[in-house]
Enzyme design. Structure first.
Site, mmCIF file in Angstrom:
data_model
loop_
_atom_site.group_PDB
_atom_site.id
_atom_site.type_symbol
_atom_site.label_atom_id
_atom_site.label_comp_id
_atom_site.label_asym_id
_atom_site.label_seq_id
_atom_site.Cartn_x
_atom_site.Cartn_y
_atom_site.Cartn_z
ATOM 1 N N HIS A 302 30.088 62.867 -99.394
ATOM 2 C CA HIS A 302 30.130 63.049 -100.765
ATOM 3 C C HIS A 302 30.715 61.728 -101.649
ATOM 4 O O HIS A 302 30.101 60.926 -102.891
ATOM 5 C CB HIS A 302 31.548 63.386 -101.101
ATOM 6 C CG HIS A 302 31.654 64.170 -102.790
ATOM 7 N ND1 HIS A 302 31.217 63.556 -103.309
ATOM 8 C CD2 HIS A 302 32.327 65.085 -102.861
ATOM 9 C CE1 HIS A 302 31.443 64.297 -104.346
ATOM 10 N NE2 HIS A 302 32.404 65.333 -104.494
ATOM 11 N N ASP A 306 27.152 62.414 -105.387
ATOM 12 C CA ASP A 306 27.989 64.102 -105.577
ATOM 13 C C ASP A 306 27.041 65.205 -105.736
ATOM 14 O O ASP A 306 25.931 65.023 -105.625
ATOM 15 C CB ASP A 306 28.210 63.596 -107.476
ATOM 16 C CG ASP A 306 29.001 62.597 -107.726
ATOM 17 O OD1 ASP A 306 29.786 62.347 -106.658
ATOM 18 O OD2 ASP A 306 28.684 61.198 -108.179
#
Length: 329
Positions: A302, A306
């Site tokens: 992450h 995204d």
């Protein structure tokens, strides 16, 4: 969750080449000038007798990272295991087991497994998430049969895993933001699409790399993955053949595993876990039919990606697999 790191989960089983090349001799140290490396990488290198001058760094501006040193350790251990293996049909002696209690024994681990354990632990500190897609592989299976028929005269056979390698490489080329890694507070977008294929060995789990997979034909990928898998199982992989990966594929479909989540192979931003094909009912043109499907799960760093960006990549990869002619364009 299945694990996949520099030494990762088992890929599709492929027959080794009829003549497996002998393991390469360890390269002699070559000075490359001033070293750009972290204190931790230098410390680990000293502990394992690794000459950092022989390592090509994958960090910013060629910086040698801990991952690079770990890869060198794995290559050194694999070469050492191959050089000490018995010749002929005599089986190697099992590792000595030390009794810990009446109910258990202590099993020594190889350096490969020790590196795997350390990196698996480190990967848990990476903020990551999972995305799953169900792929209709009816056309992919038919396409593979056609390709193998056309390649029969050359003695080359393409596996479903080879098709996943090629499709992933094409999708990565279209989504350069996924072909990236996290390094020293920056995101590194790589100019080459190098797909790692996880292979299980007796000493541990290894990830040989198909370099520039987006530039290679299906036949070339099939030949290379078969040769790399054979070298991995005989301890003949070189450091170069395990370095530079930008994305990893882990396939447990041959074990009948429907779906699973693979652990990230740091510093890569993504790893694809492939399950087994299974028939599911579906309605086509008003008729109930049986459709072969495969569940694929993407594990994502992450820090680099995204959810929307990763989802777009997985969507396009799914479409490529369902329209396999696009894989070879």
């Amino acid at each position: 969750p299945a694990a996949a790191v520099t030494a990762a989960a088992t890929p599709a089983v492929v027959a080794p080449a009829s003549a497996t090349p002998a393991p390469a001799a360890p390269a002699a140290p070559v000075s490359t000038g001033e070293l750009r490396t972290s204190p931790l990488a230098r410390k680990i290198g000293r502990e394992h007798g690794i000459d950092l001058h022989t390592i090509a760094g994958t960090g910013p501006q060629g910086r040698i990272t801990r991952t690079d040193v770990d890869t060198a350790i794995v290559a050194q251990e694999a070469a050492a295991s191959a050089s000490t293996a018995p010749v002929g049909p005599v089986a190697a002696p099992a590792p000595a087991l030390a009794a810990v209690s009446a109910d258990s024994v202590s099993v020594p681990v190889s350096r490969i497994r020790a590196v795997t354990a350390r990196r698996l632990t480190e990967s848990q500190a990476v903020p990551h998430f999972f995305l799953t897609s169900v792929v209709d592989v009816a056309r992919l299976v038919a396409f593979r049969a056609e390709v193998n028929e056309s390649l029969a005269a050359l003695g080359t056979k393409v596996s479903l895993n080879d098709l996943f390698v090629r499709a992933s490489a094409v999708a990565l080329r279209a989504h350069p933001e996924v072909n990236a890694s996290w390094g020293d507070g920056v995101i590194l977008r790589h100019n080459h699409v190098n797909v790692g294929v996880a292979v299980a060995t007796d000493d541990g789990l290894l990830v040989p790399v198909v370099a520039d997979a987006d530039q290679k034909s299906l036949a070339a990928i099939a030949t290379e993955t078969r040769a790399l898998a054979g070298l991995a199982r005989t301890g003949g992989l070189s450091l170069a053949q395990m370095s530079g990966g930008t994305f990893t594929i882990s396939n447990l479909g041959m074990f009948g595993i429907d779906s699973f989540t693979a652990v990230l192979n740091p510093p890569e931003a993504g790893i694809l876990a492939i399950g087994a094909a299974s028939d599911v009912p579906a309605v086509r043109d008003g008729v109930l039919v049986s459709v072969p499907t495969v569940k694929i799960t993407l594990t994502v760093d992450h820090r680099v990606l995204d959810g929307a960006v990763a989802a777009a990549f997985l969507r396009d990869l799914t479409q490529l697999l369902e329209e396999p002619l696009r894989i070879v364009l």
